[in-house]
Design an enzyme around this catalytic site. Sequence first.
Site, mmCIF file in Angstrom:
data_model
loop_
_atom_site.group_PDB
_atom_site.id
_atom_site.type_symbol
_atom_site.label_atom_id
_atom_site.label_comp_id
_atom_site.label_asym_id
_atom_site.label_seq_id
_atom_site.Cartn_x
_atom_site.Cartn_y
_atom_site.Cartn_z
ATOM 1 C CG ASN A 178 33.067 30.374 49.404
ATOM 2 O OD1 ASN A 178 31.839 30.289 49.352
ATOM 3 N ND2 ASN A 178 33.865 29.421 49.004
ATOM 4 C CB SER A 202 34.105 26.534 45.469
ATOM 5 O OG SER A 202 34.156 25.134 45.334
ATOM 6 C CB THR A 234 16.176 41.332 69.765
ATOM 7 O OG1 THR A 234 14.799 40.981 69.625
ATOM 8 C CG2 THR A 234 16.299 42.845 69.873
ATOM 9 C CG HIS A 235 15.730 36.970 70.901
ATOM 10 N ND1 HIS A 235 16.056 36.281 72.037
ATOM 11 C CD2 HIS A 235 15.181 38.133 71.318
ATOM 12 C CE1 HIS A 235 15.712 36.989 73.106
ATOM 13 N NE2 HIS A 235 15.182 38.123 72.683
ATOM 14 C CD GLU A 239 34.010 31.825 55.279
ATOM 15 O OE1 GLU A 239 33.720 30.670 55.607
ATOM 16 O OE2 GLU A 239 34.241 32.148 54.108
ATOM 17 C CD GLN A 273 63.546 32.141 76.253
ATOM 18 O OE1 GLN A 273 64.550 32.648 76.742
ATOM 19 N NE2 GLN A 273 63.571 30.927 75.719
ATOM 20 C CE LYS A 315 30.352 27.585 48.320
ATOM 21 N NZ LYS A 315 29.484 27.771 49.474
ATOM 22 C CE LYS A 351 61.057 38.091 74.944
ATOM 23 N NZ LYS A 351 60.787 37.226 76.126
ATOM 24 C CE1 TYR A 405 62.864 36.886 82.276
ATOM 25 C CE2 TYR A 405 64.423 35.283 83.136
ATOM 26 C CZ TYR A 405 63.662 35.774 82.098
ATOM 27 O OH TYR A 405 63.679 35.134 80.884
#
Length: 454
Positions: free
Chosen positions: A287, A279, A157-158, A292, A324, A285, A327, A319
Amino acid sequence: MTVKKPWEGRFKEQTSSKTEFFTESISFDKALYPYDIQGSIAHVTMLAQCKILSDDDAQKIISGLNEVKNELEEGNFTFNSSDEDIHMAIEGRLTQIVGDVGGKLHTGRSRNDQVAVDTRLYVKDILNETDKLLEKLLATLVKVARENIDVIFPGKTHLQAAQPVLFSHHMLAYYEMFRRDRERFSDLMKRVDVMPLGSAALAGTPHPIDRFITAKLLGFSKVSENSMDSVSDRDYLIEFCSASAIFMMHCSRLSEELILWVTSEYNYISLSDAHCTGSSIMPQKKNPDVPEIIRGKTGRVYGNLINLLTMMKSMPMAYNRDMQEDKEPLFDTAKTLLGVLDILPDILEGMKVNREKLKGISEEGFPTATDIADYLVKKNLPFRDAHHIVGKIVAEAEKQKCYLKDLPLNILKSYSDLIEEDIYPFLTVEGSINSKASYGSTAKEMVLKRLQEL
Ligand code: ARG
């Protein structure tokens, strides 16, 4: 070539090219063509059944519509921005193919109810697809929870060490979130599954149409009750975007955790290479791009919801052309939703859990302190007093740089003589987990029971 406008009779001047460019929706509403043609075929069939059109005319229109559909499917359809929208483009091409009889298709309907029926059919399809994909996601979570049933996890928690839990319990928390999402999507189906066609522009039509026939032909279980509401209701789109936004919030929470867990600082899990990228400059790296991007895409789905809510705010009946604008947020939400649902189960399947690290880290931060307090409470000490005593025991362990389970009995006793040898099983992470007896807790027995149900 300038295409004839259906409203030409009333106008002296031609629509300016700027107006055409600014007001067109065909560049995006062409995605609705299968539904538009389906709706038109059902409408014409109904018109013939109600003797408003001859069978012969209806047959000609239907075969013409099928021809237009083939052209659209095969990419042979020529789009023209002066067609304005997909409804006019299809009708225009139909009339080129079948001649003047094509003009009879629009009897007893308008584009206002047509666009409503198209988007309802579209959302129904998306909801069916979503349901299947959510079922797969839920099954994957159950599988991951089952395969890792013995993995201990640092419950927080926290974002601070709190109490040890089972990793399965953590995964099944997401199961519950996505289960509610599935419920929400299926619940909104009953409000999407309502047939608006035949409401015409706003007031209904003098032709003796039978809207129940159209509904049956299109697979709708209900017919809308009020012609004005039928053409101006966009609640079903807002609800769809709202359920999608909540779903994305859940995905974003999960993604955020995955992103943290794969860092070298956490090292709780690893993701499969198939779902990561490297990377261009830093060779070391790996990733977590997919989580993400899921986290990032949450923003556009929230945006789409706010977009629709704002667009509909203060909308006078019935209407208005503003509508329109529904959409693009709708299509974007559907595309994002299905895209996320398609890849998320793969990410979870490809995830490898670092058991050793998790077991070790679960011991850190005195996570069984509450278990000592609960032990003392069982010996009749009020919880608040127990809390105070355990605070002191934690400070002692901190001073001695050891785990609570490593403090000798005489030291523990010096804080409370209620403490006996039998406290030790509760001081291990496994003991702490399995001591939980409340319904829905992390105790292995409880988690296994839930897995059994699922
Ligand atoms: N393209 C329009 C839309 O998407 C179709 C309805 C047009 N109705 C009208 N009265 N101009 O909303």
